[in-house]
Design an enzyme around this catalytic site. Structure first.
Site, PDB file in Angstrom:
ATOM      1  N   CYS A   2       2.656   0.241   6.849  1.00 14.11           N
ATOM      2  CA  CYS A   2       1.352  -0.296   6.520  1.00 14.11           C
ATOM      3  C   CYS A   2       0.324   0.318   7.470  1.00 14.11           C
ATOM      4  O   CYS A   2       0.471   0.209   8.678  1.00 14.11           O
ATOM      5  CB  CYS A   2       1.416  -1.823   6.650  1.00 14.11           C
ATOM      6  SG  CYS A   2      -0.135  -2.689   6.806  1.00 14.11           S
ATOM      7  N   GLU A 118      -2.882   0.169   0.204  1.00 15.68           N
ATOM      8  CA  GLU A 118      -2.028   1.339   0.039  1.00 15.68           C
ATOM      9  C   GLU A 118      -2.719   2.294  -0.914  1.00 15.68           C
ATOM     10  O   GLU A 118      -3.539   1.887  -1.744  1.00 15.68           O
ATOM     11  CB  GLU A 118      -0.649   0.936  -0.477  1.00 15.68           C
ATOM     12  CG  GLU A 118       0.398   2.024  -0.322  1.00 15.68           C
ATOM     13  CD  GLU A 118       0.436   2.594   1.079  1.00 15.68           C
ATOM     14  OE1 GLU A 118      -0.181   3.672   1.296  1.00 15.68           O
ATOM     15  OE2 GLU A 118       1.068   1.999   1.955  1.00 15.68           O
TER      16      GLU A 118
END
Length: 259
Positions: A2, A118
């Protein structure tokens, strides 16, 4: 993954959600574009200490909100700059890597988040489309994290630096259409086991979340303004039309590297 996430809830809200005591000392700030090396709110569970700093293992552990710097600096590191490269820890190898294995055994935390970003590759000439993965019901996500305390060997009187890293796993379900990795999201019934300071082995939790966890997420296309850490506001998590964005708004920067 992440490499960016959003965390906007105030400590009072997180105290209730995670059944914790607030030890953020006024350092917590809402952030729609959390980036590496920023201060972030975490949840830890530790036994209290006496006046000499010794752990009172017979006393029940207490869950606390604590601010840490995102990007793990191992206790043996010579320089804190290594943390910028260690924002993520692959769950598959965390127990064997020297930089992470001690923290996985002794220093685990939760990292509360509204959701994470993302970037989906659209093709060589079309760039990437950012998405925001967030619970449909507005609840917080809890990323599995590890933390360490580092002391500068060149400045022995300086206060210790507390840093953390987010564990990642293979993406599951529809998330695989966006990226092949995702943060290790822990369901609420796993929080106690993950945070338990008396538990050394959490191997059974180092697995991708079940599909029902992912099914509760909205995979929301958002503005590529999130690409730049200089942009920070609620507009970053608003839904956009990807087709319109490709036509009207070029990306500012490439998405951050992720693991």
């Amino acid at each position: 993954m992440c490499g960016r996430y959003a965390a906007t809830k105030d400590p009072a809200t997180l105290v209730k959600e995670f059944d914790a005591v607030d030890n953020t000392e006024g350092m917590a700030r809402p952030d729609h574009n959390v980036a590496p090396t920023k201060n972030v709110v975490t949840v830890v569970e530790r036994h209290p200490r006496d006046a000499d700093g010794s752990v009172l293992e017979d006393e029940p552990a207490q869950r606390r909100l604590r601010v840490m710097r995102w990007g793990l600096v191992p206790f043996w590191a010579k320089d804190k700059s290594i943390g910028a490269k260690m924002i993520n820890t692959r769950a598959e190898t965390a127990a064997s890597k020297p930089a992470f294995r001690k923290a996985l055994k002794r220093h685990r935390c939760l990292v509360p988040a509204d959701g994470w970003y993302e970037w989906q590759r659209l093709g060589e000439k079309k760039g990437k489309q950012p998405y925001f993965m967030t619970p449909r019901d507005g609840s917080s996500l809890a990323f599995a994290g590890i933390w360490e305390t580092w002391r500068d060997p060149k400045e022995k009187d300086a206060p210790p630096l507390v840093t953390c890293s987010v564990l990642t796993v293979d993406a599951v379900g529809p998330l695989t259409d966006i990226h092949d990795r995702m943060p290790l999201v822990l369901s609420k019934d796993a929080w106690r086991q993950w945070l338990d300071p008396d538990l050394d082995d959490v191997a059974e939790l180092l697995q991708p979340p079940p599909l029902q966890v992912v099914d509760q997420l909205e995979l929301r296309p958002v503005s590529n303004k999130v690409n730049s850490v200089r942009n920070n506001g609620p507009e970053l998590i608003e839904r956009v039309d990807p087709a319109q964005q490709l036509d009207e708004e070029p990306a500012l920067f490439d998405a951050p590297n992720s693991a």
